[in-house]
Motif scaffolding. Structure first.
Motif, PDB file in Angstrom:
ATOM      1  N   LEU A 125      87.379  82.596  73.320  1.00 49.75           N
ATOM      2  CA  LEU A 125      87.216  81.553  72.313  1.00 49.75           C
ATOM      3  C   LEU A 125      88.077  80.365  72.726  1.00 49.75           C
ATOM      4  O   LEU A 125      89.251  80.534  73.065  1.00 49.75           O
ATOM      5  CB  LEU A 125      87.663  82.068  70.947  1.00 49.75           C
ATOM      6  N   THR A 126      87.497  79.177  72.705  1.00 44.59           N
ATOM      7  CA  THR A 126      88.241  77.980  73.112  1.00 44.59           C
ATOM      8  C   THR A 126      88.169  76.909  72.039  1.00 44.59           C
ATOM      9  O   THR A 126      87.132  76.718  71.401  1.00 44.59           O
ATOM     10  CB  THR A 126      87.676  77.380  74.414  1.00 44.59           C
ATOM     11  N   GLU A 127      89.282  76.211  71.854  1.00 46.32           N
ATOM     12  CA  GLU A 127      89.329  74.975  71.076  1.00 46.32           C
ATOM     13  C   GLU A 127      89.700  73.901  72.085  1.00 46.32           C
ATOM     14  O   GLU A 127      90.727  74.009  72.760  1.00 46.32           O
ATOM     15  CB  GLU A 127      90.361  75.040  69.964  1.00 46.32           C
ATOM     16  N   GLY A 149      84.294  76.621  71.110  1.00 46.59           N
ATOM     17  CA  GLY A 149      83.286  77.315  71.897  1.00 46.59           C
ATOM     18  C   GLY A 149      83.633  78.767  72.093  1.00 46.59           C
ATOM     19  O   GLY A 149      84.802  79.165  72.019  1.00 46.59           O
ATOM     20  N   ILE A 150      82.606  79.552  72.346  1.00 45.56           N
ATOM     21  CA  ILE A 150      82.805  80.953  72.690  1.00 45.56           C
ATOM     22  C   ILE A 150      81.995  81.262  73.938  1.00 45.56           C
ATOM     23  O   ILE A 150      80.836  80.877  74.053  1.00 45.56           O
ATOM     24  CB  ILE A 150      82.456  81.912  71.533  1.00 45.56           C
ATOM     25  N   PHE A 151      82.657  81.870  74.877  1.00 48.70           N
ATOM     26  CA  PHE A 151      82.043  82.295  76.126  1.00 48.70           C
ATOM     27  C   PHE A 151      81.999  83.810  76.141  1.00 48.70           C
ATOM     28  O   PHE A 151      82.981  84.466  75.794  1.00 48.70           O
ATOM     29  CB  PHE A 151      82.873  81.824  77.329  1.00 48.70           C
ATOM     30  N   GLU A 152      80.870  84.361  76.574  1.00 49.25           N
ATOM     31  CA  GLU A 152      80.735  85.788  76.787  1.00 49.25           C
ATOM     32  C   GLU A 152      80.649  85.995  78.295  1.00 49.25           C
ATOM     33  O   GLU A 152      79.953  85.243  78.980  1.00 49.25           O
ATOM     34  CB  GLU A 152      79.502  86.326  76.078  1.00 49.25           C
ATOM     35  N   THR A 153      81.373  86.975  78.817  1.00 51.07           N
ATOM     36  CA  THR A 153      81.454  87.162  80.258  1.00 51.07           C
ATOM     37  C   THR A 153      81.185  88.609  80.654  1.00 51.07           C
ATOM     38  O   THR A 153      81.320  89.526  79.837  1.00 51.07           O
ATOM     39  CB  THR A 153      82.854  86.771  80.784  1.00 51.07           C
ATOM     40  N   ALA A 154      80.825  88.764  81.925  1.00 50.30           N
ATOM     41  CA  ALA A 154      80.675  90.098  82.519  1.00 50.30           C
ATOM     42  C   ALA A 154      80.720  89.937  84.030  1.00 50.30           C
ATOM     43  O   ALA A 154      80.001  89.105  84.596  1.00 50.30           O
ATOM     44  CB  ALA A 154      79.359  90.748  82.107  1.00 50.30           C
ATOM     45  N   GLY A 155      81.596  90.685  84.687  1.00 48.22           N
ATOM     46  CA  GLY A 155      81.636  90.686  86.140  1.00 48.22           C
ATOM     47  C   GLY A 155      81.871  89.331  86.784  1.00 48.22           C
ATOM     48  O   GLY A 155      81.278  89.045  87.818  1.00 48.22           O
ATOM     49  N   GLY A 156      82.712  88.500  86.178  1.00 44.05           N
ATOM     50  CA  GLY A 156      82.993  87.187  86.744  1.00 44.05           C
ATOM     51  C   GLY A 156      81.912  86.149  86.497  1.00 44.05           C
ATOM     52  O   GLY A 156      81.932  85.069  87.090  1.00 44.05           O
TER      53      GLY A 156
END
Length: 129
Positions: A79-81, A101-108
């Motif tokens: 989660l970013t502000e 914003g929200i970023f979802e990640t997996a394996g880089g």
């Protein structure tokens, strides 16, 4: 690479002219969903690159610098502000909206990205209060 490292590396790509497209090609997957709430909704690399090219042509934006105000990681999500400072190629500040914003990640890789912002709050280069 941790989820936070993935997001910060992606955002660092955006600091170079043409970096948004390069970052998308490097960090997105064929099924990554990128949602700018109220503005755009893309899926995958090609769809997102087409949106980015159109947005850059329409606005004159060439690169972006991020002022990270807060960042939190929860599992694979970050989660970013932020204050996103969007610049033209000549260095002129085009807009600088505050963004959550929200970023979802997996394996880089970034598998999902949602941004919530209000362009009416863009300060046009002045420090937000």
């Amino acid at each position: 690479m941790t989820p936070t490292e993935t997001v910060l590396a992606f955002l660092a790509e955006l600091e170079n002219p043409g970096g948004f497209e390069a970052g998308v090609r490097k960090f997105f997957t064929p099924s990554t969903r990128y949602l700018n709430v109220g503005m755009s909704d893309t899926t995958g690399v090609d769809d997102t690159v087409a949106f980015v090219r159109g947005f850059e042509a329409q606005t004159g934006i060439s690169y972006m610098l991020v002022d990270m105000l807060a960042l939190a990681e929860d599992g694979t999500k970050v989660l970013t502000e932020r204050i996103d400072k969007l610049y033209a190629a000549d260095g002129t500040l085009v807009m600088d909206p505050p963004v959550m914003g929200i970023f979802e990640t997996a394996g880089g890789k970034i598998t999902g990205w949602r941004d919530y912002f209000d362009t009416l709050k863009s300060t046009g280069g002045q420090t937000p209060s």
